[in-house]
Design a protein around this motif. Structure first.
Motif, mmCIF file in Angstrom:
data_model
loop_
_atom_site.group_PDB
_atom_site.id
_atom_site.type_symbol
_atom_site.label_atom_id
_atom_site.label_comp_id
_atom_site.label_asym_id
_atom_site.label_seq_id
_atom_site.Cartn_x
_atom_site.Cartn_y
_atom_site.Cartn_z
ATOM 1 N N SER A 286 5.486 -6.507 7.912
ATOM 2 C CA SER A 286 5.638 -5.832 9.153
ATOM 3 C C SER A 286 4.521 -5.387 9.740
ATOM 4 O O SER A 286 3.677 -4.776 9.115
ATOM 5 C CB SER A 286 6.947 -5.132 9.074
ATOM 6 O OG SER A 286 6.507 -3.912 8.519
ATOM 7 N N LYS A 287 4.748 -5.171 11.027
ATOM 8 C CA LYS A 287 3.518 -4.365 11.919
ATOM 9 C C LYS A 287 3.474 -2.821 11.218
ATOM 10 O O LYS A 287 2.615 -2.446 11.671
ATOM 11 C CB LYS A 287 3.538 -4.486 13.325
ATOM 12 C CG LYS A 287 3.343 -5.949 13.887
ATOM 13 C CD LYS A 287 3.425 -6.066 15.245
ATOM 14 C CE LYS A 287 3.225 -7.538 15.741
ATOM 15 N NZ LYS A 287 3.039 -7.715 17.073
ATOM 16 N N GLN A 288 4.516 -2.600 10.983
ATOM 17 C CA GLN A 288 4.729 -1.152 10.484
ATOM 18 C C GLN A 288 4.087 -0.809 9.311
ATOM 19 O O GLN A 288 3.778 0.348 8.712
ATOM 20 C CB GLN A 288 5.979 -0.554 10.615
ATOM 21 C CG GLN A 288 6.623 -0.314 11.759
ATOM 22 C CD GLN A 288 7.214 -1.645 12.551
ATOM 23 O OE1 GLN A 288 7.493 -2.435 11.789
ATOM 24 N NE2 GLN A 288 7.065 -1.801 14.019
ATOM 25 N N PHE A 289 3.826 -1.790 8.418
ATOM 26 C CA PHE A 289 3.104 -1.621 7.023
ATOM 27 C C PHE A 289 1.673 -1.065 7.154
ATOM 28 O O PHE A 289 0.959 -1.561 7.923
ATOM 29 C CB PHE A 289 3.020 -3.145 6.356
ATOM 30 C CG PHE A 289 2.597 -2.893 5.024
ATOM 31 C CD1 PHE A 289 3.364 -2.699 3.687
ATOM 32 C CD2 PHE A 289 1.219 -2.948 4.840
ATOM 33 C CE1 PHE A 289 2.744 -2.363 2.477
ATOM 34 C CE2 PHE A 289 0.702 -2.982 3.355
ATOM 35 C CZ PHE A 289 1.389 -2.461 2.411
ATOM 36 N N GLN A 290 1.569 -0.169 6.296
ATOM 37 C CA GLN A 290 0.329 0.424 6.108
ATOM 38 C C GLN A 290 -0.140 0.702 4.671
ATOM 39 O O GLN A 290 0.731 0.953 3.946
ATOM 40 C CB GLN A 290 0.151 1.694 6.776
ATOM 41 C CG GLN A 290 0.165 1.792 8.423
ATOM 42 C CD GLN A 290 0.037 3.127 9.152
ATOM 43 O OE1 GLN A 290 0.010 4.029 8.290
ATOM 44 N NE2 GLN A 290 -0.023 3.103 10.331
ATOM 45 N N PHE A 291 -1.250 0.564 4.149
ATOM 46 C CA PHE A 291 -1.740 0.845 2.927
ATOM 47 C C PHE A 291 -1.871 2.602 3.023
ATOM 48 O O PHE A 291 -2.330 3.054 3.935
ATOM 49 C CB PHE A 291 -3.325 0.330 2.596
ATOM 50 C CG PHE A 291 -3.031 -1.205 2.343
ATOM 51 C CD1 PHE A 291 -2.724 -1.612 1.236
ATOM 52 C CD2 PHE A 291 -3.397 -2.035 3.482
ATOM 53 C CE1 PHE A 291 -2.573 -3.075 1.105
ATOM 54 C CE2 PHE A 291 -3.274 -3.509 3.182
ATOM 55 C CZ PHE A 291 -2.882 -3.907 2.041
ATOM 56 N N PRO A 292 -1.940 3.164 1.811
ATOM 57 C CA PRO A 292 -2.194 4.486 1.769
ATOM 58 C C PRO A 292 -3.764 4.780 2.191
ATOM 59 O O PRO A 292 -4.233 4.043 2.238
ATOM 60 C CB PRO A 292 -2.082 4.861 0.257
ATOM 61 C CG PRO A 292 -1.149 3.551 -0.371
ATOM 62 C CD PRO A 292 -1.271 2.596 0.530
ATOM 63 N N PRO A 293 -3.752 5.967 2.981
ATOM 64 C CA PRO A 293 -5.088 6.217 3.418
ATOM 65 C C PRO A 293 -6.369 6.027 2.784
ATOM 66 O O PRO A 293 -7.288 5.556 3.298
ATOM 67 C CB PRO A 293 -4.850 7.836 4.004
ATOM 68 C CG PRO A 293 -3.440 7.824 3.949
ATOM 69 C CD PRO A 293 -2.870 7.130 2.891
ATOM 70 N N ASN A 294 -6.229 6.462 1.469
ATOM 71 C CA ASN A 294 -7.345 6.304 0.477
ATOM 72 C C ASN A 294 -7.476 4.994 -0.188
ATOM 73 O O ASN A 294 -8.564 4.793 -0.840
ATOM 74 C CB ASN A 294 -7.466 7.672 -0.481
ATOM 75 C CG ASN A 294 -7.400 8.718 0.224
ATOM 76 O OD1 ASN A 294 -8.105 8.886 1.283
ATOM 77 N ND2 ASN A 294 -6.989 9.940 -0.401
ATOM 78 N N THR A 295 -6.754 3.929 0.144
ATOM 79 C CA THR A 295 -7.062 2.750 -0.481
ATOM 80 C C THR A 295 -8.109 1.985 -0.066
ATOM 81 O O THR A 295 -8.389 1.636 1.409
ATOM 82 C CB THR A 295 -5.652 1.691 0.103
ATOM 83 O OG1 THR A 295 -4.492 2.582 -0.460
ATOM 84 C CG2 THR A 295 -5.750 0.676 -0.904
ATOM 85 N N THR A 296 -9.026 1.626 -0.721
ATOM 86 C CA THR A 296 -10.380 0.798 -0.331
ATOM 87 C C THR A 296 -10.019 -0.599 -0.039
ATOM 88 O O THR A 296 -9.050 -1.128 -0.466
ATOM 89 C CB THR A 296 -11.524 0.869 -1.317
ATOM 90 O OG1 THR A 296 -10.877 -0.204 -2.447
ATOM 91 C CG2 THR A 296 -11.799 2.440 -2.098
ATOM 92 N N LEU A 297 -10.958 -1.323 0.873
ATOM 93 C CA LEU A 297 -10.901 -2.703 1.349
ATOM 94 C C LEU A 297 -10.848 -3.595 -0.134
ATOM 95 O O LEU A 297 -9.883 -4.490 -0.078
ATOM 96 C CB LEU A 297 -12.041 -3.121 1.912
ATOM 97 C CG LEU A 297 -11.875 -4.480 2.702
ATOM 98 C CD1 LEU A 297 -10.544 -4.837 3.495
ATOM 99 C CD2 LEU A 297 -13.024 -4.923 3.314
ATOM 100 N N LYS A 298 -11.314 -3.281 -1.142
ATOM 101 C CA LYS A 298 -11.243 -4.014 -2.541
ATOM 102 C C LYS A 298 -9.754 -4.006 -3.010
ATOM 103 O O LYS A 298 -9.381 -5.056 -3.497
ATOM 104 C CB LYS A 298 -12.392 -3.718 -3.319
ATOM 105 C CG LYS A 298 -12.524 -4.262 -4.613
ATOM 106 C CD LYS A 298 -13.752 -3.815 -5.477
ATOM 107 C CE LYS A 298 -13.648 -4.752 -6.718
ATOM 108 N NZ LYS A 298 -14.814 -4.494 -7.542
ATOM 109 N N GLN A 299 -9.513 -2.708 -3.141
ATOM 110 C CA GLN A 299 -7.941 -2.504 -3.653
ATOM 111 C C GLN A 299 -6.681 -3.227 -2.787
ATOM 112 O O GLN A 299 -6.071 -3.821 -3.222
ATOM 113 C CB GLN A 299 -7.714 -0.869 -3.563
ATOM 114 C CG GLN A 299 -8.445 -0.266 -4.512
ATOM 115 C CD GLN A 299 -8.246 1.410 -4.593
ATOM 116 O OE1 GLN A 299 -8.209 1.916 -3.525
ATOM 117 N NE2 GLN A 299 -8.387 1.763 -5.624
ATOM 118 N N GLN A 300 -7.201 -3.274 -1.490
ATOM 119 C CA GLN A 300 -6.196 -3.995 -0.559
ATOM 120 C C GLN A 300 -6.422 -5.306 -0.760
ATOM 121 O O GLN A 300 -5.209 -5.923 -0.856
ATOM 122 C CB GLN A 300 -6.540 -3.512 1.077
ATOM 123 C CG GLN A 300 -6.466 -2.240 1.482
ATOM 124 C CD GLN A 300 -7.021 -1.919 2.731
ATOM 125 O OE1 GLN A 300 -7.326 -2.763 3.558
ATOM 126 N NE2 GLN A 300 -6.750 -0.646 2.916
#
Length: 79
Positions: free
Chosen positions: A32-46
């Motif tokens: 969903s558009k509301q989904f967000q990764f936790p703020p400190n998640t790196t691009l590699k982790q994402q």
């Protein structure tokens, strides 16, 4: 009918390639558009997290198609 071009990448400018952002990845995977990764998640982790995910709509459709073929096809199936 299209033919696969083995040399499709010969004119590709590798200096203009980029990675998808985490937001782009989530949209491609149907989140969903509301989904967000936790703020400190790196691009590699994402990327790793998204690489381990499945699009539920796609999986549902594949299972439905598989069951339809399995149980509605008149040809004998091997188990």
């Amino acid at each position: 009918e299209r033919e696969f071009q083995k040399d499709w990448a010969k004119d590709l400018d590798l200096t203009k390639l980029r990675y998808f952002s985490g937001t782009e990845l989530t949209r491609l995977f149907g989140f969903s558009k509301q989904f967000q990764f936790p703020p400190n998640t790196t691009l590699k982790q994402q990327w790793k997290l998204m690489g381990n995910s499945l699009n539920v709509r796609v999986c549902s459709r594949l299972v439905t198609l598989g069951l339809t073929v399995r149980y509605h096809d008149d040809t004998p199936q091997e188990d």
